[in-house]
Scaffold this active site. Structure first.
Site, mmCIF file in Angstrom:
data_model
loop_
_atom_site.group_PDB
_atom_site.id
_atom_site.type_symbol
_atom_site.label_atom_id
_atom_site.label_comp_id
_atom_site.label_asym_id
_atom_site.label_seq_id
_atom_site.Cartn_x
_atom_site.Cartn_y
_atom_site.Cartn_z
ATOM 1 N N GLU A 38 38.803 -12.262 94.560
ATOM 2 C CA GLU A 38 38.937 -11.054 93.833
ATOM 3 C C GLU A 38 40.602 -11.024 93.314
ATOM 4 O O GLU A 38 41.173 -11.685 93.888
ATOM 5 C CB GLU A 38 38.867 -9.837 94.678
ATOM 6 C CG GLU A 38 38.726 -8.727 94.022
ATOM 7 C CD GLU A 38 37.444 -8.182 93.539
ATOM 8 O OE1 GLU A 38 37.292 -7.894 92.323
ATOM 9 O OE2 GLU A 38 36.542 -8.282 94.265
ATOM 10 N N LYS A 60 32.444 -0.535 97.250
ATOM 11 C CA LYS A 60 33.728 0.101 96.846
ATOM 12 C C LYS A 60 34.266 0.968 97.949
ATOM 13 O O LYS A 60 34.169 2.347 97.662
ATOM 14 C CB LYS A 60 33.568 0.726 95.392
ATOM 15 C CG LYS A 60 34.983 0.804 94.531
ATOM 16 C CD LYS A 60 34.655 0.974 93.291
ATOM 17 C CE LYS A 60 36.152 1.301 92.561
ATOM 18 N NZ LYS A 60 36.733 0.028 92.221
HETATM 19 C C1 LIG Z 1 36.770 -1.028 91.145
HETATM 20 C C2 LIG Z 1 37.143 -2.171 91.491
HETATM 21 C C3 LIG Z 1 37.016 -3.236 90.498
HETATM 22 C C4 LIG Z 1 36.901 -2.895 89.117
HETATM 23 O O1 LIG Z 1 35.574 -2.431 88.761
HETATM 24 P P1 LIG Z 1 35.417 -1.453 87.506
HETATM 25 O O2 LIG Z 1 34.145 -0.987 87.620
HETATM 26 O O3 LIG Z 1 35.554 -2.403 86.558
HETATM 27 O O4 LIG Z 1 36.495 -0.545 87.374
HETATM 28 C C5 LIG Z 1 37.310 -4.902 90.733
HETATM 29 N N1 LIG Z 1 37.835 -5.175 92.040
HETATM 30 C C6 LIG Z 1 37.632 -4.073 92.972
HETATM 31 C C7 LIG Z 1 37.801 -4.732 94.458
HETATM 32 C C8 LIG Z 1 37.488 -2.858 93.008
HETATM 33 O O5 LIG Z 1 37.446 -1.941 93.853
#
Ligand SMILES: *Cc1c(COP(=O)(O)O)cnc(C)c1O
Length: 337
Positions: A218, A182
Site C-alpha cells: 500500500e 477499511k
Molecule cells: C480508503 C483507502 C484507500 C483508497 O480507497 P478509495 O476507495 O479509492 O478512496 C486506499 N488505501 C487505504 C489503506 C484506504 O484506507
C-alpha cells in the site's frame, strides 16, 4: 455563510447536520438527524477498547448544471459491509445506507461546493461498536454515523509529482490480518511510519508486503500504480485495501486504450516505470516523482522533469470530468441527489 471554496483544506469543516442509525437487540432502528458533533458513548464501548471501528470515504460533486452527483456510493456500501464482517460488526442494509448518504447531502446542500472551485463534499460514514464489553468480544450495540465536510482541491500547488519513502522497518498490515478492510486499526499501525516520512520531507510511505518484503503493497492511505509499455500496473496483495478510485482507474485505463495488470510488483520493477502514482478518493491521483528507499539510501527517480506523466494526467482529468459531469458517465458511476 461565506466560505472560500477554493481555499478549503482537506480537513474537518463543521456542517449543519449528520445522520445516525443505531443497532440494538439484533436490529437497526430509524435514521436520526443530529446537529451535534459529539457521540454519547459508554466508556466500555468496543470501538474504544478493541478497535471495532470501520469507516468509508466518498465524494459528492456539483456539476455545471447545478445538480449534485454522488460517485459510486454502492461500492462504498459493499466495502463497509466487508469491513463490518471482518471485525464482527452487523451488516448495514443497502436501503439504510442509501437513504442516509442521500439525506445527509440534502440536509447539508449549502455546503456542496460550487462547480468550478475544484472543491467537493466529502462524506465520512463510520460504523462503531458502542455496546459495553470488557472481555474481548464483539459488542451487541452499534452506531452508523455519516457526516459530511466540504473539502478543497487536494493539490493547491497544482497536480505535481510527490516524493514518497519506501519503508522496510514498519508494516501496515499482515497478510492474514485486516489490511484488506477499511478499519481504523490499520491507520493506527501506519502512523509512526507516515509521521516519520512527513518529518523527513516525504508526502507518504510505500509499504512492502509484510511477509517477504519483496513486493509493493500500500502507498500509505492510497493504492499504488505504475505505468509502462502502455500498461497500467497495480499490485495484487491480500493486505491492500481495494480502492474504488483504483477500480475506476483500471476501467478508465482500458477506455484510454491501455492494458491493465493486477499482479505482484517487485521492488526492483520500480526502476522500469515511466509513470507512477498513488490513488484514492482524497486526491484521485498523486503522481509519484521519486521513491526513496530509506533502508538502502537509494532512490528510484520516476519523473525526470518534475512533471506528472501524460497518461496519469489524462486518467486524472477523465475521472474528475466524470465525477463533475463534464464527461459522459458511460459506466453508470454517478447517482444524482
Ligand atoms: C480508503 C483507502 C484507500 C483508497 O480507497 P478509495 O476507495 O479509492 O478512496 C486506499 N488505501 C487505504 C489503506 C484506504 O484506507
Amino acid at each position: 455563510m461565506n466560505i472560500e471554496w477554493g481555499n478549503l483544506p482537506f480537513g474537518y469543516f463543521k456542517t449543519d447536520y449528520n445522520i445516525r442509525c443505531f443497532y440494538k437487540n439484533g436490529q437497526w432502528g430509524e435514521l436520526e438527524v443530529s446537529s451535534s458533533e459529539y457521540i454519547p458513548m459508554h466508556m466500555a464501548a468496543t470501538a474504544l477498547h478493541y478497535g471495532q471501528e470501520a469507516f468509508e470515504g466518498m465524494k459528492a460533486f456539483k456539476g455545471k448544471d447545478g445538480r449534485i452527483r454522488l460517485f459510486r456510493w454502492d461500492e462504498n456500501w459493499k466495502r463497509l459491509n466487508k469491513s463490518a464482517e471482518g471485525i464482527m460488526m452487523p451488516e448495514v442494509p443497502k436501503d439504510i445506507f442509501e437513504k442516509a448518504v442521500k439525506e445527509v447531502i440534502r440536509l447539508n446542500e449549502k455546503f456542496v461546493p460550487p462547480y468550478g472551485t475544484g472543491a467537493s463534499l466529502y462524506l465520512r460514514p463510520l460504523l462503531i461498536g458502542t455496546g459495553a464489553q470488557v472481555g474481548v468480544k464483539p459488542a451487541s450495540e452499534y452506531c452508523l454515523i455519516i457526516f459530511v465536510t466540504p473539502v478543497g482541491p487536494y493539490f493547491k500547488a497544482g497536480f505535481k509529482p510527490v516524493k514518497v519513502q519506501l519503508v522496510r522497518d514498519f508494516d501496515r498490515a499482515a497478510p492474514l490480518g485486516t489490511g484488506s478492510i477499511k478499519v481504523g486499526g490499520n491507520y493506527a499501525a501506519s502512523l509512526r511510519a507516515s509521521e516519520r516520512a512527513h518529518a523527513e520531507g516525504y508526502s507518504t510511505v510505500l509499504f512492502l508486503d509484510a511477509k517477504e518484503k519483496k513486493y509493493i503493497d500500500e502507498a500509505g492511505p492510497a493504492n499504488f500504480f505504475g505505468i509502462k509499455d502502455n500498461t497500467y500496473i497495480t499490485p495484487e496483495s491480500v493486505s491492500i485495501l481495494p480502492s474504488i478510485t483504483n477500480m475506476s482507474l483500471k476501467v478508465i485505463a482500458e477506455d484510454l486504450g491501455l492494458k491493465v495488470e493486477c499482479r505482484r510488483v517487485p521492488v526492483e520493477e520500480l526502476n522500469t516505470f515511466e509513470e507512477a502514482g498513488a490513488c484514492g478518493t482524497a486526491a484521485v491521483i498523486s503522481p509519484i516523482g521519486e521513491i526513496f528507499d530509506r533502508s538502502n539510501n537509494t532512490s528510484f527517480v520516476i519523473s525526470k522533469d518534475g512533471n506528472p506523466g501524460p497518461i496519469s494526467t489524462k486518467m486524472y482529468e477523465r475521472l474528475l470530468a466524470i465525477q463533475y459531469g463534464d464527461y459522459e458517465d458511460k459506466h453508470g458511476w454517478v447517482d444524482f441527489i
